[in-house]
Structure formats: C-alpha cells, structure tokens
Design an enzyme around this catalytic site. Structure first.
Site, PDB file in Angstrom:
ATOM      1  N   ARG A  26      34.892  46.834  47.450  1.00  0.00           N
ATOM      2  CA  ARG A  26      34.107  45.656  47.802  1.00  0.00           C
ATOM      3  C   ARG A  26      34.900  44.784  48.774  1.00  0.00           C
ATOM      4  NH1 ARG A  26      37.497  42.167  46.982  1.00  0.00           N
ATOM      5  NH2 ARG A  26      38.392  41.596  44.976  1.00  0.00           N
ATOM      6  N   LYS A  36      36.786  30.152  47.967  1.00  0.00           N
ATOM      7  CA  LYS A  36      38.145  30.313  47.442  1.00  0.00           C
ATOM      8  C   LYS A  36      39.146  29.521  48.272  1.00  0.00           C
ATOM      9  CE  LYS A  36      41.245  33.669  45.430  1.00  0.00           C
ATOM     10  NZ  LYS A  36      41.420  35.067  44.985  1.00  0.00           N
ATOM     11  N   ARG A  39      38.770  26.010  47.122  1.00  0.00           N
ATOM     12  CA  ARG A  39      39.271  25.840  45.751  1.00  0.00           C
ATOM     13  C   ARG A  39      40.794  25.823  45.718  1.00  0.00           C
ATOM     14  NH1 ARG A  39      39.608  30.193  42.399  1.00  0.00           N
ATOM     15  NH2 ARG A  39      37.965  31.242  43.594  1.00  0.00           N
ATOM     16  N   ARG A  60      38.700  49.918  43.570  1.00  0.00           N
ATOM     17  CA  ARG A  60      38.908  50.372  42.191  1.00  0.00           C
ATOM     18  C   ARG A  60      38.869  51.893  42.183  1.00  0.00           C
ATOM     19  NH1 ARG A  60      34.934  47.650  38.849  1.00  0.00           N
ATOM     20  NH2 ARG A  60      36.451  45.941  38.928  1.00  0.00           N
ATOM     21  N   LYS A  95      46.621  43.523  28.334  1.00  0.00           N
ATOM     22  CA  LYS A  95      46.296  42.119  28.073  1.00  0.00           C
ATOM     23  C   LYS A  95      45.972  41.947  26.593  1.00  0.00           C
ATOM     24  CE  LYS A  95      44.549  40.832  32.652  1.00  0.00           C
ATOM     25  NZ  LYS A  95      43.421  40.220  33.403  1.00  0.00           N
ATOM     26  N   GLU A 122      43.640  44.468  47.222  1.00  0.00           N
ATOM     27  CA  GLU A 122      43.870  44.603  45.781  1.00  0.00           C
ATOM     28  C   GLU A 122      43.343  45.960  45.317  1.00  0.00           C
ATOM     29  OE1 GLU A 122      43.155  41.872  41.867  1.00  0.00           O
ATOM     30  OE2 GLU A 122      41.380  42.336  43.063  1.00  0.00           O
ATOM     31  N   ALA A 134      36.280  48.433  30.153  1.00  0.00           N
ATOM     32  CA  ALA A 134      36.298  47.209  30.972  1.00  0.00           C
ATOM     33  C   ALA A 134      34.892  46.773  31.366  1.00  0.00           C
ATOM     34  CB  ALA A 134      37.148  47.437  32.221  1.00  0.00           C
TER      35      ALA A 134
END
Length: 217
Positions: A26, A36, A39, A60, A95, A122, A134
């Site tokens: 994406r 962003k 922010r 991903r 996590k 990323e 997930a």
C-alpha cells in the site's frame, strides 16, 4: 516489491521452493500523508517525504514458515542498495497482546528523471498463521460495540500462543521432510554410482572374454 519477488523467484529456481506465499502493498494517500505531517508538526516540504516519514510505502510479505521470514530478511538486507533504518522483531519478542511479525524499515532508491532519491519503506514479514491471527485482532480493535470484548481479547492472546506452537511444529516437520529428501537423494546418487561401477565391471569382463575368444579362435 519487485525486488522481493525477484529474490523469491531466484531462491525458488535454486532450491525448488518458494519463500513467499503472497505479498500485499500500500501507498499512503496524499490526504493521509498531510494528516500525519500535521499531526507530527513536520514541515510541508519535499525533504519531509524522504526523511521525516517512514511509512509512505508499506509492504506485507506472507511466508509459510518462520525460518522463511529470516531467510528472506537476510537476502533482502544483503542487497547493496538497501539500508536498514529500523528493525523490530515481534516474532522473537511478541507484543503483550500476542501479535507476532518482523518489522523492518529500509531505505531504498527511487529513480526520478531529475536524479535518485532514497525513500523509507516499511516491510512486515510474517507467516500465514501470524497473518490470520493479526487480521482477526485488527477487526476486533476497529469494530465498536462488540460484547465481551475483553474476554475475546484475552482468548486471542491465548490463541497466539497456540499459533506459535503450530508455527514451530510446522518448521520442525519441514526440516524433517528436507532431511529425509536429502537422505533419499544421497542414497539415490550412491545407488546410481554403484550401478555405474557394476556396469563398468561387466563391460570390462565382457571385453576380456571377447578378447580371449578372439585369441583362442
């Protein structure tokens, strides 16, 4: 993404085995980027796009086995034009909610007519089982008015442990299969070698007998 697919294809050609099951990607929309930037109180400049934001582009990668996650990471980071900016291994260190995945931010070159710029991408790499977990956890977080939400979240955390055991077991089974395949291959090669030796011995014996017949004749 093309680099990842190329590496997977190269690995498959050499090992008859595909590292990547699927790839999703994406790119943030202009509105999302501006939101962003505001922010984080960043300057609205071209340089911000290349140095201030680390997730304009995201990839991903889904693998079948845990070991494939790290094999793919090693292959990617061996590329001379890829530089690691940040690495978080949530597989080795999950996590608290049970989430597991390898997150790496890499800087890669982007080619423009005016020259080359490096941009951060990323990359999340995880197994099919991790991705399934997930996606359910993501749905739980973003849906409102779910009854017994805390109980479901606790159940998901336990399920994450089951998935970890499953992934580890599948890795172990795959290793057993590969070892058996290698053993069968070696035994097959040894058998072929033995057959060749016997064939040579038979040929020598036949030649010797033929020479004797000729001489006696």
């Amino acid at each position: 993404m093309d680099k990842l697919q190329f590496l997977s294809h190269e690995f498959e050609l050499e090992n008859n085995y595909a590292l990547i099951d699927s790839i999703q990607h994406r790119i943030k929309s202009p509105d999302s980027i501006l939101e962003k930037v505001d922010r984080k109180h960043l300057p609205k400049t071209r340089q911000t796009l290349f140095t201030g934001l680390h997730d304009i582009a995201g990839v991903r990668v889904i693998t079948r086995f845990i070991s494939d996650v790290y094999t793919l990471e090693d292959m990617l980071l061996d590329q001379p034009d890829v530089r690691v900016v940040q690495r978080k291994d949530y597989i080795a260190h999950p996590k608290t909610n049970g989430y597991r995945s390898l997150h790496i931010i890499v800087s890669v070159p982007i080619y423009f007519s005016s020259g080359t710029e490096n941009i951060d991408v990323e990359i999340q790499i995880r197994t099919i089982a991790m991705n399934f977990w997930a996606s359910v956890e993501h749905e739980l977080n973003y849906k409102k008015d779910i009854p017994n939400k805390d109980a479901i979240r606790a159940d998901l955390a336990k399920t994450a442990q089951d998935i970890t055991r499953l992934d580890n077991k599948m890795d172990s089974l795959r290793e057993d299969i590969w070892q058996q395949t290698d053993q069968d291959s070696n035994e097959g090669n040894q058998k072929k070698s033995t057959n060749k030796i016997r064939m040579r011995q038979n040929l020598v014996s036949f030649q010797t007998k033929a020479l004797l017949v000729i001489q006696l004749g």
